[in-house]
Design an enzyme around this catalytic site. Sequence first.
Site, PDB file in Angstrom:
ATOM      1  N   HIS A  68       0.840  -1.193   0.000  1.00 47.25           N
ATOM      2  CA  HIS A  68       0.000   0.000   0.000  1.00 47.25           C
ATOM      3  C   HIS A  68       0.878   1.245   0.000  1.00 47.25           C
ATOM      4  O   HIS A  68       1.674   1.457   0.911  1.00 47.25           O
ATOM      5  CB  HIS A  68      -0.896  -0.006   1.244  1.00 47.25           C
ATOM      6  CG  HIS A  68      -1.865   1.120   1.302  1.00 47.25           C
ATOM      7  ND1 HIS A  68      -2.199   1.753   2.461  1.00 47.25           N
ATOM      8  CD2 HIS A  68      -2.562   1.741   0.319  1.00 47.25           C
ATOM      9  CE1 HIS A  68      -3.078   2.702   2.217  1.00 47.25           C
ATOM     10  NE2 HIS A  68      -3.314   2.719   0.921  1.00 47.25           N
ATOM     11  N   HIS A 110      -2.363   9.754  -2.652  1.00 45.74           N
ATOM     12  CA  HIS A 110      -3.250   9.199  -1.624  1.00 45.74           C
ATOM     13  C   HIS A 110      -4.554   9.970  -1.526  1.00 45.74           C
ATOM     14  O   HIS A 110      -5.596   9.404  -1.205  1.00 45.74           O
ATOM     15  CB  HIS A 110      -2.548   9.198  -0.268  1.00 45.74           C
ATOM     16  CG  HIS A 110      -3.357   8.563   0.818  1.00 45.74           C
ATOM     17  ND1 HIS A 110      -3.724   7.238   0.786  1.00 45.74           N
ATOM     18  CD2 HIS A 110      -3.882   9.062   1.963  1.00 45.74           C
ATOM     19  CE1 HIS A 110      -4.437   6.950   1.854  1.00 45.74           C
ATOM     20  NE2 HIS A 110      -4.554   8.029   2.583  1.00 45.74           N
TER      21      HIS A 110
END
Length: 215
Positions: A68, A110
Amino acid sequence: MWVRDDGQRFAACGIGAEGPESAWRGAFAAVAIALLPVTHAPLAGEHDCTREMSNRTLHGKPPLVIAHRGASGYLPEHTLAAYTLAVEQGADYIEPDLVATRDGHLVARHEPLLDETTDVASHPEFAQRRTTRVMDGRSYTGFFASDFTLAELKQLRAVQPNPARSREHDGKYPIPTFEEVLDLARELSERHRRPVGVYPETKHPAWHRALGLPL
């Protein structure tokens, strides 16, 4: 990263875990996705918990490791360098979070806000782009990727948003497009002679759709 060991429970594995509320937020696109248990990628010198948990998956096979944001504890998140390092550390998949530029390109960030993850504030030529927008019911002030063309975003460089982590690599890496991430995955698959998948997450899709930038 988090381990999904039975489809319902989540357990932290390794240091720097971010929790299910961030790892599973947003809409996941189906690009080479295998819906199997996942675990935090072991970092250099860190205890490799995947060996301990290899028998805890439903099918008895070792868990897949999904990076991630890439190896964001070492390098600025969502950069090709961070994804590359994650694969070198053993990740099976890289997970780019995706937002849209003003001219409709998907880039890896993000959040649509660029303030914490790029050096946008140090570019006086973009100072007038700072604005306030309501996103998913909350008001935010800053620089939004949707107010920049891809060419403009390519002038920015990624920075480390976590103050507890090293800033020595700030300003080195550009913001990658989704196409560049896919190309990197193919390149890394060939280099390491094993499949490297891409596990994308679209960020704030309803908000982008309202701007005329459907993800």
